[in-house]
Design an enzyme around this catalytic site. Structure first.
Site, PDB file in Angstrom:
ATOM      1  N   GLU A 181      38.501  40.642  26.301  1.00  0.00           N
ATOM      2  CA  GLU A 181      38.325  40.488  27.742  1.00  0.00           C
ATOM      3  C   GLU A 181      37.613  39.174  28.021  1.00  0.00           C
ATOM      4  OE1 GLU A 181      36.491  42.898  31.593  1.00  0.00           O
ATOM      5  OE2 GLU A 181      36.653  43.872  29.650  1.00  0.00           O
ATOM      6  N   ARG A 182      38.218  38.374  28.879  1.00  0.00           N
ATOM      7  CA  ARG A 182      37.712  37.032  29.188  1.00  0.00           C
ATOM      8  C   ARG A 182      37.617  36.167  27.938  1.00  0.00           C
ATOM      9  NH1 ARG A 182      39.547  37.936  33.960  1.00  0.00           N
ATOM     10  NH2 ARG A 182      38.375  39.498  35.151  1.00  0.00           N
ATOM     11  N   ASN A 224      32.624  46.814  28.327  1.00  0.00           N
ATOM     12  CA  ASN A 224      33.460  47.915  28.810  1.00  0.00           C
ATOM     13  C   ASN A 224      33.853  48.722  27.574  1.00  0.00           C
ATOM     14  OD1 ASN A 224      33.387  47.103  31.537  1.00  0.00           O
ATOM     15  ND2 ASN A 224      35.003  45.615  31.165  1.00  0.00           N
ATOM     16  N   LYS A 301      26.560  48.742  29.355  1.00  0.00           N
ATOM     17  CA  LYS A 301      26.990  48.515  30.730  1.00  0.00           C
ATOM     18  C   LYS A 301      27.185  49.884  31.362  1.00  0.00           C
ATOM     19  CE  LYS A 301      30.727  46.484  33.520  1.00  0.00           C
ATOM     20  NZ  LYS A 301      31.972  45.676  33.496  1.00  0.00           N
ATOM     21  N   GLU A 305      31.257  48.665  37.893  1.00  0.00           N
ATOM     22  CA  GLU A 305      32.705  48.460  37.831  1.00  0.00           C
ATOM     23  C   GLU A 305      33.429  49.648  37.205  1.00  0.00           C
ATOM     24  OE1 GLU A 305      33.076  43.654  37.667  1.00  0.00           O
ATOM     25  OE2 GLU A 305      32.816  44.659  35.736  1.00  0.00           O
ATOM     26  N   ARG A 350      26.659  41.977  47.985  1.00  0.00           N
ATOM     27  CA  ARG A 350      26.573  42.411  46.590  1.00  0.00           C
ATOM     28  C   ARG A 350      25.442  41.722  45.839  1.00  0.00           C
ATOM     29  NH1 ARG A 350      31.723  41.656  42.668  1.00  0.00           N
ATOM     30  NH2 ARG A 350      30.475  40.498  41.184  1.00  0.00           N
ATOM     31  N   ASP A 379      28.251  36.500  39.614  1.00  0.00           N
ATOM     32  CA  ASP A 379      29.000  36.755  38.382  1.00  0.00           C
ATOM     33  C   ASP A 379      29.459  35.468  37.711  1.00  0.00           C
ATOM     34  OD1 ASP A 379      30.407  37.919  36.335  1.00  0.00           O
ATOM     35  OD2 ASP A 379      32.114  38.512  37.552  1.00  0.00           O
ATOM     36  N   GLU A 407      35.135  31.907  32.046  1.00  0.00           N
ATOM     37  CA  GLU A 407      35.907  32.804  32.906  1.00  0.00           C
ATOM     38  C   GLU A 407      36.249  32.164  34.246  1.00  0.00           C
ATOM     39  OE1 GLU A 407      35.419  37.218  35.019  1.00  0.00           O
ATOM     40  OE2 GLU A 407      33.952  36.521  33.541  1.00  0.00           O
ATOM     41  N   HIS A 535      33.236  32.333  44.243  1.00  0.00           N
ATOM     42  CA  HIS A 535      34.189  33.449  44.146  1.00  0.00           C
ATOM     43  C   HIS A 535      35.489  33.143  44.894  1.00  0.00           C
ATOM     44  CE1 HIS A 535      35.423  37.672  43.665  1.00  0.00           C
ATOM     45  NE2 HIS A 535      34.400  37.811  42.855  1.00  0.00           N
TER      46      HIS A 535
END
Length: 714
Positions: A181-182, A224, A301, A305, A350, A379, A407, A535
């Site tokens: 991931e990423r 994750n 984590k 999410e 956020r 982020d 990312e 973002h």
């Protein structure tokens, strides 16, 4: 034969080395061609003595043999006994430390520290690398070889070093199916299918590279998390990697999925206050330590999410973290509990949530819990203000989470040197205890008296031959390690050092490459998210521009939520008239960020919604300044190309072409970002482009219809 001759004709006249593919990283040990330096190095290293029979001692000997023979192109004399001349690598267990009067100096350095010292004994020149523990000697050995690689003098050395943080960790967002991931440099280097029966040479090379820059921990799996990694089958596989890494001073960590008691334990709940759940985690932890006696602990984590966590059971983050800490405590392990949390119910802003969640819990966490905080409150954006949690939790150790993988910065396609980003955050004053309360002082424990300290970087490593996809991605891995060891290094010092080790110490190579590296982050910010915008990337893969992205499952996963563009202006109002996020920063930052006039322009649209005709420091309107940033940012990639062309005579063709082609892609992408962003925001400003800038040759719909497929890293 004719083909070989034909190829040689195209080798630049100034380049006389072999073609390279980047696998050797910064450990190339290229031959010393300066006769004076050669004589100095050869005299200092005329005889080498490394006592001991441990695996680490063998690694030190092997590294010295590889480095010295490569740079000096001679056979190295590894003496069977020490005869008071040459190079001595020794720990405090040896009586030689006492004999040379170094005991007190070495004791001050701790287990990982080292000294490198030149002395004269009976007319003989001696260089000593000394430490309390063999790992310190290994670090000292790499430092010594690094001096030679940089073509520095080594005849009169007096160096003493110890790391500023205790745990210096790579976070691999690697999945058990080998996707990352990423991750943009191929698949995961961990081949779980073949472990523990097959050990790749690349695992040893990975450990060696990390040890060379002082990294001493690795989290093998994605935040994750997959609970399978906690089963006996995968613990055995992780143990095989731990066996490889141990002699290099590297501990293994795993990610703990909070719902593992249900998924692999057969329980009906994962409530952290349930006795059966607590017993499950103790059993799992004990099983791990049976196989990996120096296991580092868990990275978690939770409640973020969609990941399960203590909130599922109306428990706090402290209650969840303390359950795992209790299981690890008898073994000396730590819990790294991530502060990247935001609720399912979308709030006004956020950026407020992590602070609101964790500050009330300060002091409620067990001593072996660290809160792992991203450098900024959203982020890993190209630029963010520092995360206000730093300095706000004096009774709870906080650790940094930087992103080494790019990312939001062009993945492994764009050249973006990240040390300036890291330093911008580390050198920020939090004013938590008055002036001088830098983020770095929070991390090293000196500001609040944290006994356990740590820093983490999300890895950019993969199966690509050059490890990081983009050759210059190696510089970000390198810079993270060097700053984790000592945050007082400057970005430029690290860039110069990496360039000398990776390419050449020739000033005609070093100067243009360092210039390019030092400007690259600001260039990337300018053509993506200038003046505090953030973002604005495309959905899901985050590669290209997407300022128009809206709708979907959550507003705060969209671009329009953050830029709030309208005919009145643009930017997210976090002032006291908006979301009040400025209240999370101490004075004088609170007042500074709250004031439209005093807010640094690099954060202007982060904290304020600003009219299009607002006058900037340059005298330009906000609209004109935005356009200026977008255009000059894209044009600056052409300047980077020019800088790279200057080194063509001195760099092997394979690596030269690799970087050249990626810089061409980067320019095309920068123009894509520039054109689509300017056209999108012009809808709202309704203002013309300044005359000096050429209008984009495509319309906005063209850019909105670009849909990339199968972008790596998802």
């Amino acid at each position: 034969m004719k083909r070989i001759v034909f190829l040689l004709l195209f080798v630049p006249l100034f380049f006389s080395g072999k073609a390279e593919d980047g696998y050797d990283l910064w450990l190339r040990y290229s031959k010393v061609n300066n006769a004076e330096l050669f004589d100095e190095y050869h005299e200092v290293c005329s005889s080498v003595f490394v006592p001991g029979s441990s695996e680490t001692s063998k690694i030190i000997r092997d590294e010295l043999e590889k480095g010295l023979s490569g740079m000096l192109d001679v056979d190295i004399n590894f003496a069977g006994n020490w005869d008071d001349k040459g190079l001595l690598v020794v720990t405090s267990e040896s009586p030689l430390i006492e004999e040379y009067g170094l005991s007190d100096e070495v004791k001050k350095l701790g287990n990982e520290g080292y000294l490198i010292k030149s002395i004269n004994e009976g007319g003989n020149a001696i260089t000593i690398i000394a430490s309390e523990d063999e790992i310190g000697s290994l670090y000292g050995t790499f430092h010594f070889l690094r001096l030679m690689q940089k073509r520095s003098g080594i005849s009169n050395i007096d160096i003493a070093e110890t790391p500023r943080t205790e745990h210096r960790i790579l976070n691999h967002w690697d999945n058990l199916d080998r996707t990352v991931e990423r991750g943009y440099a191929g698949f995961s280097i961990w081949d779980w299918h073949k472990l523990p029966r097959y050990i790749y040479q690349r695992y040893y090379d990975y450990a060696r590279a990390n040890a060379s820059i002082g990294i001493n921990g690795t989290v093998l799996t994605n935040v994750n998390a997959n609970a399978l990694v906690l089963t006996d089958e995968y613990i055995e596989k992780a143990a095989a990697l731990a066996d490889v890494f141990r002699p290099y001073g590297i501990q293994v960590y795993l990610t703990a999925r909070f719902s593992a008691p249900i998924e692999i334990g057969g329980l009906e709940t994962a409530d952290p206050l349930d006795e059966d759940v607590r017993a499950f985690w103790k059993e799992i932890t004990n099983n791990i330590y049976k196989e990996i006696p120096d296991f580092g602990g868990f990275l978690v984590k939770a409640d973020s999410e969609g990941q399960p966590g203590p909130h599922n059971y109306n428990r706090t983050h402290a209650e969840g973290a303390n359950m795992l800490a209790e299981a690890l405590e008898p073994h000396g392990g730590i819990v790294m509990w991530r502060a990247f949390v935001y609720s399912h119910e979308v709030p006004v802003d956020r950026a407020l949530q992590a602070y609101n969640e964790f500050v009330p819990l300060d002091g409620e966490f067990k001593d072996n819990v660290l809160i792992q905080v991203k450098n900024g409150p959203i982020d890993f954006q190209p630029r963010e203000p520092y995360h206000p949690l730093f300095g706000a939790m004096p009774n709870t150790p906080l650790m940094m989470e930087f992103q080494i993988t790019q990312e939001y910065l062009g993945h492994a396609t764009h050249l973006t040197y990240l040390a300036p980003l890291y330093k911008e955050v580390l050198d920020t004053d939090t004013y938590a205890k008055g002036e001088g309360s830098y983020v770095s002082k929070v991390l090293d424990g000196s500001l609040h008296g944290y006994e356990t300290t740590a820093i983490a970087g999300v890895s950019n490593i993969g199966t690509d031959r050059n490890w990081t996809g983009h050759l210059f991605g190696q510089a970000n891995w390198y810079a993270f390690g060097r700053l984790a060891w000592d945050y007082d290094y400057t970005s430029e010092e690290i860039a110069e050092e990496w360039t000398k080790l990776t390419f050449s110490s020739n000033i005609d190579v070093v100067e243009p490459i360092v210039d390019m590296m030092m400007e690259s982050r600001e260039i990337g910010v300018s053509y993506r998210t200038p003046l505090g915008l953030h973002h604005l990337m495309a959905e899901s893969h985050h590669y290209g521009p997407g300022p128009w992205v809206g709708g979907g499952r959550r507003p705060d996963w969209t671009s329009v939520y953050y830029h709030n563009a309208s005919e009145e202006g643009v930017g997210f109002d976090r002032s006291l008239t908006g979301s009040k996020a400025v209240n999370q920063y101490p004075e004088p930052l609170r007042s500074k960020y709250n004031s439209l006039e005093e807010c640094p322009e690099k954060f202007l649209l982060w904290f304020h919604h600003v009219p299009w005709d607002y006058k900037m420091d340059s005298g330009r309107t906000l609209w004109d300044e935005m356009v200026y940033k977008y255009y000059t940012g894209a044009d600056s990639v052409l300047w980077m190309q020019d800088k790279w062309e200057q080194v063509e005579p001195y760099v092997d063709d394979q690596r030269y072409r690799h970087v050249s082609q990626l810089l061409e892609m980067q320019y095309e992408d920068a123009v894509w970002w520039r054109n689509s962003s300017v056209l999108y925001f012009q809808q709202f400003s309704k203002m013309p482009l300044p005359e000096k800038f050429e209008k984009p040759d495509k319309d906005l719909e063209y850019y909105k219809n670009i849909k990339l497929k199968f972008v790596p890293g998802i």
